[in-house]
Every structure is written in C-alpha cells, then in structure tokens.
Write an enzyme that holds these catalytic residues in place. Structure first.
Site, short mmCIF file in Angstrom:
data_model
loop_
_atom_site.label_atom_id
_atom_site.label_comp_id
_atom_site.label_asym_id
_atom_site.label_seq_id
_atom_site.Cartn_x
_atom_site.Cartn_y
_atom_site.Cartn_z
N VAL A 183 42.85 29.74 38.02
CA VAL A 183 42.92 28.66 37.02
C VAL A 183 44.37 28.36 36.63
CG1 VAL A 183 42.25 27.94 34.69
CG2 VAL A 183 40.63 29.19 36.13
N GLY B 177 49.12 34.11 32.98
CA GLY B 177 48.17 34.33 34.07
C GLY B 177 48.14 33.15 35.02
N VAL B 178 48.60 33.39 36.26
CA VAL B 178 48.62 32.28 37.22
C VAL B 178 47.78 32.62 38.44
CG1 VAL B 178 50.70 31.06 36.50
CG2 VAL B 178 50.94 33.08 37.95
N GLY B 179 46.51 32.94 38.17
CA GLY B 179 45.54 33.16 39.23
C GLY B 179 44.93 31.82 39.61
N LYS C 92 25.65 35.85 31.46
CA LYS C 92 26.84 36.37 32.13
C LYS C 92 26.51 37.67 32.83
CE LYS C 92 31.29 35.49 32.64
NZ LYS C 92 31.90 34.21 32.95
P1 NAD Z 1 42.07 35.20 38.39
O1 NAD Z 1 41.70 36.62 38.55
O2 NAD Z 1 42.18 34.32 39.60
O3 NAD Z 1 43.47 35.08 37.63
C1 NAD Z 1 43.77 35.77 36.48
C2 NAD Z 1 45.27 36.07 36.55
O4 NAD Z 1 45.69 36.60 35.30
C3 NAD Z 1 45.63 37.09 37.62
O5 NAD Z 1 46.70 36.61 38.40
C4 NAD Z 1 45.99 38.33 36.80
O6 NAD Z 1 46.98 39.13 37.47
C5 NAD Z 1 46.54 37.71 35.55
N1 NAD Z 1 46.54 38.55 34.35
C6 NAD Z 1 45.61 39.43 33.90
N2 NAD Z 1 45.98 39.96 32.73
C7 NAD Z 1 47.17 39.42 32.41
C8 NAD Z 1 48.07 39.55 31.32
N3 NAD Z 1 47.81 40.39 30.31
N4 NAD Z 1 49.21 38.84 31.32
C9 NAD Z 1 49.48 37.99 32.33
N5 NAD Z 1 48.67 37.81 33.40
C10 NAD Z 1 47.53 38.51 33.44
O7 NAD Z 1 41.03 34.60 37.34
P2 NAD Z 1 40.77 33.06 37.01
O8 NAD Z 1 39.56 32.62 37.76
O9 NAD Z 1 42.02 32.27 37.12
O10 NAD Z 1 40.35 33.15 35.48
C11 NAD Z 1 41.31 33.23 34.45
C12 NAD Z 1 40.61 33.10 33.10
O11 NAD Z 1 39.93 31.87 33.05
C13 NAD Z 1 39.57 34.18 32.79
O12 NAD Z 1 39.56 34.40 31.39
C14 NAD Z 1 38.28 33.52 33.20
O13 NAD Z 1 37.17 34.08 32.53
C15 NAD Z 1 38.56 32.11 32.75
N6 NAD Z 1 37.74 31.11 33.40
C16 NAD Z 1 37.76 31.00 34.77
C17 NAD Z 1 36.98 30.02 35.36
C18 NAD Z 1 36.99 29.79 36.85
O14 NAD Z 1 36.42 28.79 37.28
N7 NAD Z 1 37.64 30.63 37.65
C19 NAD Z 1 36.17 29.18 34.58
C20 NAD Z 1 36.19 29.31 33.20
C21 NAD Z 1 36.99 30.28 32.62
#
Ligand code: NAD
Length: 349
Positions: free
Chosen positions: A186, A182-184, A81
């Site tokens: 994923v 969290g609605v980013g 990582k």
């Molecule tokens: P992202 O940055 O697109 O979305 C994360 C979202 O969570 C953001 O909208 C942020 O504002 C919100 N957030 C942060 N802290 C918060 C809280 N305390 N309460 C509510 N919302 C909160 O990231 P992502 O790519 O969607 O990843 C999300 C999670 O999934 C992370 O833990 C990441 O490590 C994991 N993940 C992502 C992937 C990938 O392919 N993107 C793969 C495996 C795991």
C-alpha cells in the site's frame, strides 16, 4: 484470563472461531463481527504475535473494522478477519495453507478471506484449492479482483488528495510534503502515485533497504523508522501496522493531516479526540483504505469489472467529506462520526 465476551474488543462478535491443526502447524483465528449486510469479508494476516491474547485482540479489532469498512464502502458484505499465528520455528507451508483453507470452508461461506499483511495472492491460490470462499485471486486484465494492495493505494491516494483539498485548500500535490510510514504494497503504491503528481516524499520502513531503494527511485528521502511520525510535513501517512497513534505519538506529530492506509491506526478511541484537539485533520482508516476490499468484494460477488471497482473507489473522497462535514457540524472527532455512521448501517446504531 477474561472470558472471550469480556474482552474489551469483543463488541458482540457473532462468532470467534479458533482452529488448530498440529500436523499442518496451523494455529488460526477467524473472527466474524457481523453478517448483517452479507458474508463477513476481510483478509487474513500471517504474523508472529507475542502471545495468543495479542493475536485474539488483533483479530477482534480488525474484524470489527471490516464490518465498518465494508458497510461504509457500500458493499453487501459483513465484517470478519482471519489471523494465522506464525510460529517462528516454522515457515508458511502448503500444508498450513491447505489446513487454513479447510478451516475457512468449514464456516460454510459465513467468512470470505483475501490477502492481508504476510499473505500473498499465491497464498490465496493455495487456499482456493480447499474452499471457494476466497478472493484476491489472480484475474484477467480488466476484471475485478486480484491483489488488493494497488487498489487500496489508489483509494488512499484519492482520500489523501481530498484531505489536502480540505486541510490545505489545495487542489494539486506539487511540493506537498508527505511522510509515509511503511512502503510495502500500500505505502509503496501510494508513494509512486504521489511522486507522479509532484509531492515531496519522506519515507521509512523497518526494511531500511526497501525505504532507501524507493526513495532513490522516486527522488524522496528515507529516514529512520523511529522518526517518521515526527517529520515536519503536510501529511503523515501511516501505511504499516496499527495502533501507532497514541497520546505520545500524537503529541509529537508535526503535520496538519493524517491520511494513510494502515488498519486500526488509533490505539484507543480517545486518540481520535486527541487528534481533533490538536487541530489535525484525520481520514478515518477504514474509510480511506477501502479500495482493496471493494476490489476483492466485487470479485467474490461476481459483480462488475475493474472499471466498476475504480468508480466505487472514486467515491471515497465524497465519503470522507461527508464525515468531515458532520465532524465540523457536531464537534465530534472524525473517527467517532465514521463509527456512528457505520454502526447505523449494520443495524447496531
Ligand atoms: P505490506 O506487508 O506489503 O507492507 C507493510 C510495510 O510496512 C512493510 O514494508 C514493512 O516492512 C513495513 N513496516 C512494518 N512495521 C513498520 C514500522 N514500525 N515502521 C515502518 N515500516 C514498517 O502490507 P500492506 O499490504 O502494504 O499493508 C499495510 C497496512 O495497510 C496494514 O495495516 C494493512 O492492514 C493495511 N491495509 C492493507 C490493505 C491491502 O489491500 N493490502 C487493505 C487495507 C488495509
């Protein structure tokens, strides 16, 4: 300060590399947990940490998680990582990304990066100018690779359906209430898939505007971020940051299933036992969220196309069932069972 190998999360990492390029404003860590199955693969996180120890702990935990995730996903890749420590006084610049690309290249292919929180596919393109050990680059239609987020969301969606089948004895999602933290990339992708199959959504995000806009679009409800894990629902889906399941939050969970995409959801291994003691069905995070790494892993390895990626992601529910079966048979928490299987696969069992 403890020596690195005395850190609780060190867990016999093969290597931990610290990089600094003052001119470029780069401070970064690349943790390589294991290359037993192949080059250590795992995304890079760009985050503002309270201090260096915080960043190191995050890198170590995430890197070990990638060893387990890649092994469980059946990829010929180890686990690592990257963490870039964001300086609040500076933004991400081309010079910083180039310096990070050179840092990765100096590891000679032992570590392969891709996107994680705070990094975009455009950032991967910038990094690729300095090293070929990067995936998650834009690809043509039908090819493996590109932004892993949507494919992680697909795997989480399929895994969540498997949890609903097992926990609620239901094959469909109509009216099933899912609370998403969290609605980013994923969580947002998951929400859309769930809404398309008639699930009822409650969502929260630190970016409240984002949560409200998505709730309005999909017909769900947005709540304050402080309340999301306590929502009375059938499924709680953590899709933000890690370590959100601890003694306190588990005691107040109001749902029989936890199935979400965030990495490292359990604050400590004991939290897996706490979930089990409360009779909550838990989908081990690195098993359910492997869709993205399957996508970028096959891209990097040059093996297979988008259809192959989706076929492999479709195996996630079967893996979860295997874990839940073993958990039921042995009485061990699902998270522990998953770790045990993964450790065996990387030759540390
Ligand atoms: P992202 O940055 O697109 O979305 C994360 C979202 O969570 C953001 O909208 C942020 O504002 C919100 N957030 C942060 N802290 C918060 C809280 N305390 N309460 C509510 N919302 C909160 O990231 P992502 O790519 O969607 O990843 C999300 C999670 O999934 C992370 O833990 C990441 O490590 C994991 N993940 C992502 C992937 C990938 O392919 N993107 C793969 C495996 C795991």
């Amino acid at each position: 300060m403890a020596a690195l190998w005395d850190y609780p999360d060190f867990d016999d990492h093969e290597g931990v590399h610290l990089f600094r390029d003052r001119a470029a404003g780069l401070t970064a860590i690349v943790a390589i947990h294991s290359t037993a199955l192949g080059p250590a693969a795992g995304g890079t996180r760009f985050w503002h940490y309270a201090d260096g120890e915080d960043a190191l702990t995050d890198a170590l935990r995430l890197s070990r998680g990638m060893s387990f995730k890649n092994a469980m996903a059946g990829l010929p890749m180890g686990g690592g990582k990257g963490v870039v420590l964001a300086d609040p006084a500076r933004t991400k610049t081309p010079a910083l990304l180039a310096a990070f690309g050179r840092a990765i290249d100096s590891l000679g292919g032992r570590y392969v990066t891709a996107e994680d929180v705070g990094m975009s596919d455009a950032d991967m393109v910038a990094i690729s100018a300095e090293t070929r050990h990067v995936a998650g680059l834009p690809v043509g239609q039908g090819a493996a690779g590109g932004d892993p987020g949507p494919l992680t969301a697909l795997g989480v969606f399929l895994g969540l359906k498997a949890a609903v089948r097992r926990g609620l004895k239901r094959d469909d999602l109509a009216g099933v209430h899912v609370a998403i933290q969290g609605v980013g990339s994923v969580g947002g992708g998951l929400a859309r898939r769930l809404a398309a199959e008639g699930a009822r959504l409650t969502i929260a995000d630190v970016d409240a505007g984002r949560a409200h806009a998505l709730a309005a679009e999909l017909g769900g409800t947005a709540v304050d971020k402080a309340d999301i894990l306590r929502v009375e629902a059938e499924v709680v889906s953590p899709c933000a940051l890690g370590a959100i399941l601890d003694a306190e939050t588990i005691a107040t969970l109001n749902a029989p299933i936890v199935a979400g995409g965030a990495n490292n959801q359990l604050a400590t291994p004991e939290d897996g036992t706490r979930l089990q003691a409360r009779g909550i069905l838990y989908a081990p995070d690195y098993v359910i969220n492997a869709g993205g790494i399957i996508n970028v892993g096959l891209e990097y390895l040059g093996q297979g196309d988008r259809a192959e990626v989706e076929a492999r992601i479709a195996q996630i529910p079967g893996r979860l069932d295997q874990i839940w079966d073993e958990s039921a048979a042995t009485g061990d928490p699902a998270a522990l069972v998953a770790d045990r299987i993964a450790m065996r696969l990387i030759g540390r069992g």
